[in-house]
Design a protein around this motif. Structure first.
Motif: not given
Length: 577
Positions: A285, A287, A336, A338, A361, A363-365, A449, A451-452
């Motif tokens: 992942t 970020g 964000d 895959r 993946a 995932k920044t948010r 939820d 984030g990174p």
């Protein structure tokens, strides 16, 4: 009888690639045709009506073949002679745009105005495609062949025909610049024809995946991943269509081999493709909201690297593409989701090697806060320290972890729902530590939820000396001095902008500065709340978009007798007169 050509290629030495052994092509007739006509070698029992039934839309079109070939008796053809079949008489087919990104235009006829292409759009025979910088288009032919046209390419769908009303597809594509990757599915149809031409090369393939590229110097390269490909040197079109190539001008490419054709038409010796680069170190992942940055180890024998990022494993939906001098791959950030990475090492002949495909993946948010206090490697007095980071507008909670190792295998502190990005650490024993933090949104069902995490940052806790050293003193929330720290890559610079907290659009910028290191200190700002955003200026010349804003508070510097910041009844810091 000489062939006629509506649009002949330059009179130069050219290359043909044919799948499998050359003998396999013999049962389809003479050498692979080069123009807009097909050369059929007459067999015992052939008639013009039968040829019209096999090649054209209907048997009744046989008079057109008679007129073209000046045949006296349509029912008595000389075995071994050649009957020319005009491609324009075959049933027409079309292609479909399977995926498009960026500026891609189509020109249906010479002189027409180019128009943007759209997913699902129909492309007729003769259409010329122009793919701009940082763009990509995947085209699917009627037989399932997928043609992936890379950035800065020009490709014409010269022929899209069918052999007879229900026969196999006859496709000829002409590339004037750029690079194309094609996947031709296996087929039991013996007469299916797929050609990809450049001024130097003609590739004729069946049941394989291969790529062809043209360089600015005029060189053409071909590489094959699946299937056997024969490479034959040829002269001009008419001569090539009239006679088969001699064995001396033929080379056989086995799977995972490639070759280069020099600008003068000289065909290089087949060579093994470079192996796939090692992508095992690519994080599962990523970020970083500023840039999409992936590093792969360099490979012996590689002079550069070609890489793509796509949504699918077949790389039909390519979102990022680039050529890099080393294994430092850099692109504009992605949303964000895959994705799949494909990276190939290119050898000294310009031939791309075996691709390494790696899922990952993004995932920044919500974005992680920025480190504020303590500074990297700073000393915190035992019993008095706290960890402070910036606020992130729109998030609900913050998570702060403290561990004795940078991998956070066993966090010593893990506060997951802090309302402020701040954590007191009075009970933390003397020692060396790492800390990191993340932002959390609240979902409609009340779940979080996350984030990174921000990259870990080191600090030390020491016994409080009699008089605190300057290094031990840390600016806390409410002080007039602000320290910010964020991750960065070697050689990067950063543009930082500051605006009032009431100006989320940064319409009235308070500060706009360029920094040589991933840190910023301000000690002369007026008391109040501010928003800060950062742009990455990469040494590659690629600049990121501005990051989402983070919120900081600047105090008055006025403290009570107990050493606490002085605020109004509404919680606003009191400024100095």
């Amino acid at each position: 009888m000489p062939a006629r050509h509506a649009n002949p290629l330059p009179r130069t030495t050219s290359l043909a690639l044919a799948l499998g052994l050359l003998a396999a092509a013999a049962h389809a007739g003479p050498a692979v045709p080069q123009g807009d006509e097909i050369a059929h070698t007459v067999q015992e029992g052939d008639t013009l009506e039968g040829l019209a039934r096999a090649y054209l839309d209907a048997p009744r079109q046989w008079p057109l073949l008679q007129a073209r070939n000046k045949v006296a008796n349509p029912r008595r053809l000389q075995p071994g002679s050649v009957v020319w079949i005009p491609v324009r008489l075959q049933p027409a087919e079309s292609a479909t745009v399977a995926f498009v990104r960026g500026q891609v235009t189509a020109q249906a006829h010479p002189g027409d105005a180019p128009v943007p292409v759209a997913k699902g759009g129909r492309l007729d025979e003769g259409t010329a495609l122009h793919v701009g910088p940082d763009a990509f288009v995947a085209v699917e032919l009627a037989d399932g062949t997928v043609v992936r046209v890379q950035a800065q390419s020009d490709l014409q769908l010269r022929q899209l025909r069918r052999r007879g009303r229900a026969g196999s597809l006859q496709s000829v594509l002409e590339m004037r610049s750029g690079a194309v990757e094609s996947s031709v599915p296996p087929s039991a149809e013996p007469f299916r024809r797929f050609e990809l031409r450049t001024p130097l090369a003609v590739t004729s393939v069946r049941g394989t995946r291969f790529s062809v590229a043209m360089t600015e110097s005029g060189q053409t390269t071909a590489s094959v991943l699946n299937g056997s490909v024969a490479v034959q040197q040829r002269q001009e079109e008419a001569a090539a269509a009239a006679q088969a190539p001699s064995p001396a001008s033929t080379a056989l490419l086995a799977p995972v081999q490639g070759l280069a054709v020099a600008a003068d038409g000289t065909v290089g010796t087949p060579r093994a493709l470079l192996p796939a680069p090692d992508t095992s170190g690519v994080p599962a992942t990523l970020g970083d909201a500023g840039l999409l940055a992936i590093d792969v180890p360099t490979l012996p024998g590689a002079v550069r690297y070609e890489a793509q990022v796509a949504r699918d494993t077949d790389f039909t939906q390519v979102l990022r593409h680039g050529r890099f001098a080393d294994g430092r791959l850099r692109w504009q950030a992605l949303d964000d989701g895959r994705y799949y990475l494909s990276v190939r090492a290119v050898d000294d002949a310009g031939i791309p090697g075996v691709p390494a495909v790696q899922p990952f993946a993004v995932k920044t948010r919500p974005v992680a806060p920025l480190h504020q206090n303590p500074a990297p490697g700073a000393i915190v007095a035992h019993g008095l320290g706290s960890l402070q980071c910036t606020q992130v507008p729109g998030v609900r909670w913050y998570r702060i972890q403290v561990a004795s190792d940078a991998r956070f295998t066993q966090p010593l502190l893990d506060e997951q729902r802090l309302s402020d990005c701040r954590l007191a650490i009075p009970a933390l024993p003397v020692g060396n530590y790492f800390w990191r933090m993340a932002s959390l949104l609240e979902l409609p069902d009340g779940q979080a939820d996350q984030g990174p995490f921000a990259p870990p940052q080191q600090f030390s806790v020491v016994e409080r000396p009699a008089t605190l050293t300057l290094q031990s003193l840390q600016a806390q929330d409410g002080d007039a001095t602000v320290h910010l720290h964020w991750p960065g890559q070697p050689g990067q610079r950063f543009r930082l902008q500051l605006a009032a907290a009431t100006d989320p659009g940064f319409d009235r910028i308070t500060l706009d500065t360029v920094l040589d290191a991933p840190e910023w200190t301000a000690s002369s700002l007026a008391a109040g709340e501010y928003l800060v955003r950062i742009q990455v200026l990469d040494p590659s010349g690629l600049d990121s978009d501005f990051s989402p804003a983070r919120q900081i508070r600047v105090g008055s510097g006025i403290r009570s007798g107990a050493g606490l910041p002085v605020s109004t009844s509404s919680g606003q810091p009191v400024g100095r007169p």
